[in-house]
Design an enzyme around this catalytic site. Structure first.
Site, PDB file in Angstrom:
ATOM      1  N   ASP A 114       0.835  -1.206   0.000  1.00  0.00           N
ATOM      2  CA  ASP A 114       0.000   0.000   0.000  1.00  0.00           C
ATOM      3  C   ASP A 114       0.872   1.259   0.000  1.00  0.00           C
ATOM      4  OD1 ASP A 114      -3.019   0.854   0.557  1.00  0.00           O
ATOM      5  OD2 ASP A 114      -1.694   2.190   1.674  1.00  0.00           O
ATOM      6  N   ARG A 115       0.612   2.144  -0.934  1.00  0.00           N
ATOM      7  CA  ARG A 115       1.415   3.348  -1.118  1.00  0.00           C
ATOM      8  C   ARG A 115       1.281   4.312   0.066  1.00  0.00           C
ATOM      9  NH1 ARG A 115      -0.710  -0.355  -3.725  1.00  0.00           N
ATOM     10  NH2 ARG A 115      -2.568   0.863  -4.124  1.00  0.00           N
ATOM     11  N   CYS A 167      -2.193   5.145 -10.799  1.00  0.00           N
ATOM     12  CA  CYS A 167      -2.256   5.469  -9.365  1.00  0.00           C
ATOM     13  C   CYS A 167      -1.524   6.783  -9.157  1.00  0.00           C
ATOM     14  CB  CYS A 167      -1.607   4.372  -8.528  1.00  0.00           C
ATOM     15  SG  CYS A 167      -1.463   4.761  -6.754  1.00  0.00           S
ATOM     16  N   ASN A 168      -2.219   7.769  -8.618  1.00  0.00           N
ATOM     17  CA  ASN A 168      -1.572   9.065  -8.385  1.00  0.00           C
ATOM     18  C   ASN A 168      -0.482   8.975  -7.320  1.00  0.00           C
ATOM     19  OD1 ASN A 168      -3.254  11.570  -9.679  1.00  0.00           O
ATOM     20  ND2 ASN A 168      -4.595   9.842  -9.266  1.00  0.00           N
ATOM     21  N   THR A 169      -0.824   8.358  -6.165  1.00  0.00           N
ATOM     22  CA  THR A 169       0.117   8.325  -5.040  1.00  0.00           C
ATOM     23  C   THR A 169       1.422   7.650  -5.449  1.00  0.00           C
ATOM     24  OG1 THR A 169      -1.803   8.127  -3.578  1.00  0.00           O
ATOM     25  CG2 THR A 169       0.358   7.738  -2.606  1.00  0.00           C
ATOM     26  N   ALA A 170       1.311   6.615  -6.299  1.00  0.00           N
ATOM     27  CA  ALA A 170       2.513   5.895  -6.752  1.00  0.00           C
ATOM     28  C   ALA A 170       3.496   6.807  -7.476  1.00  0.00           C
ATOM     29  CB  ALA A 170       2.113   4.729  -7.644  1.00  0.00           C
ATOM     30  N   THR A 203      -5.371  11.171  -1.883  1.00  0.00           N
ATOM     31  CA  THR A 203      -5.053  10.486  -0.629  1.00  0.00           C
ATOM     32  C   THR A 203      -4.232  11.379   0.303  1.00  0.00           C
ATOM     33  OG1 THR A 203      -2.999   9.588  -1.499  1.00  0.00           O
ATOM     34  CG2 THR A 203      -4.962   8.227  -1.771  1.00  0.00           C
ATOM     35  N   LYS A 260     -12.657   0.961  -2.627  1.00  0.00           N
ATOM     36  CA  LYS A 260     -11.730  -0.168  -2.815  1.00  0.00           C
ATOM     37  C   LYS A 260     -12.335  -1.460  -2.253  1.00  0.00           C
ATOM     38  CE  LYS A 260      -7.224   2.302  -2.823  1.00  0.00           C
ATOM     39  NZ  LYS A 260      -6.520   1.836  -4.011  1.00  0.00           N
ATOM     40  N   CYS A 270      -6.830  10.966  -7.237  1.00  0.00           N
ATOM     41  CA  CYS A 270      -6.614   9.591  -6.810  1.00  0.00           C
ATOM     42  C   CYS A 270      -7.441   8.804  -7.797  1.00  0.00           C
ATOM     43  CB  CYS A 270      -7.098   9.380  -5.376  1.00  0.00           C
ATOM     44  SG  CYS A 270      -7.299   7.629  -4.953  1.00  0.00           S
TER      45      CYS A 270
END
Lengths: 230, 230
Positions: free
Chosen positions: B48-49, B83-86, B125, B164, B194
């Site tokens: 999980d990022r 995935c933005n956070t990635a 996020t 999710k 996100c």
């Protein structure tokens, strides 16, 4: 070993996305990490399967073998094909593949037998009908196989290619009459035997699932079973 | 050279399917063969990022590098990350990748600038906010960046993880209030930052597209532009 399932798709992309969605929806996951690991090929330049079988067009087999090999090289340990008609080449693909390729046709025919119903209709491409892909497997199991009339079948094809070109509403209008005609011919359940058809008739298949054998859905369930085997 | 686009997905699978659908819908194709060739990794066991960035959990970088390399080995010539956070690890991933990895963050910030609007809100996020991923790129372009209050941000996160886990309706109910609050704070447009958020607010983003910057949609457009370049 990471049990990754490879999807040979692109025939067409919308059918591939439908199969992907069904993997997600059928997985009881509470977080990302619990979902089924998938590698998906949606490289759509595979020669048209119907044209190859009915009009002597170029064979899709070399491109399909290429993309199966790409999925295996990337880590897939089992392959599913998101196209019924492409199953005409299932044995050739299996022969050149180092991992099992689950059959959508056999899986669906098994489900027809298990349903207890005897008269099974079919909505599929001309090529799937002409090659007897489902007919053989259905009759081998002692069930009665019911096809649309030639005039109706021309409209089934029109609906499928209308969806591939992006017009859902028109595709649905045409296909809805064809399933009515199959039920009127005595079908107790209808195989949605082209990966476009469960998209076109998704409302009907959701409302009365006992009347439809969604080949895409059944193959996804079979693949999840493979994934969960020890 | 076959210009295949690789999607590094699985973070989560629903967001990956949303990006896949957007590729299909944005391609003016009249038959399968005219669609964009895609290879998709939806192998969801990437750590999980948010947990990695905020709680010292295991880094997702090695798994992401592995899956990018699998996509490249299978033939991808360009990578997009669903995935933005990635994107916190975008530079590290690019450093170990032999093909370009298009940035969702820079693409979205460019679109914000081109919109002519000055006050840009964000739904993303905690980790995307804490690391300043969008803040830096928005302010670098001379625009005003507006975040939810800490109380509202907790609800944004609750909505994302509710989706999710598969509960769309509850996720939508929670998120809808958060976008109202950002508009009330003066935001002229909101970044759906996100990959779960454009799914949750898809009705709103379709109805009034000028009020939303859908990072997934913008990256898909950027990738199709890459595909169509000579």
């Amino acid at each position: 070993m990471k049990k990754i399932i490879g999807i040979l798709g692109g025939m067409g992309p919308a059918a591939t996305a439908d199969m992907f969605q069904k993997f997600i929806q059928l997985t009881p996951a509470s977080c990302d990490q619990e979902h089924i690991p998938l590698l998906i090929s949606s490289i759509p330049d595979i020669p048209d399967r119907s044209t190859a079988l009915l009009k002597g067009g170029p064979s899709p087999l070399p491109a399909m073998q290429d993309y199966v090999n790409r999925l295996i090289s990337a880590g897939a340990k089992c392959i599913v094909i998101a196209c019924n008609t492409a199953h005409y080449w299932h044995k050739d693909l299996q022969a050149s593949s180092s991992v099992p390729i689950l059959s959508m046709i056999e899986t669906t025919a098994d489900a027809a037998l298990q349903s207890g119903l005897k008269k099974i209709g079919i909505l599929a491409t001309n090529a799937t009908l002409t090659t007897g892909l489902y007919k053989q497997e259905i009759e081998k199991r002692g069930l009665t196989y019911i096809e649309p009339s030639p005039e109706d079948q021309a409209l089934v094809m029109e609906s499928i290619y209308t969806l591939k070109a992006g017009n859902f509403d028109k595709a649905h209008e045409i296909m809805s009459k064809q399933k009515d005609n199959l039920f009127a011919q005595g079908a107790e359940a209808i195989i949605l035997g082209c990966t476009e058809v469960p998209i076109i008739l998704s409302k009907e298949a959701t409302a009365t699932p006992e009347r439809y054998l969604d080949a895409t859905l059944l193959l996804v369930k079979r693949a999840i079973h493979w994934y969960n085997e020890k």
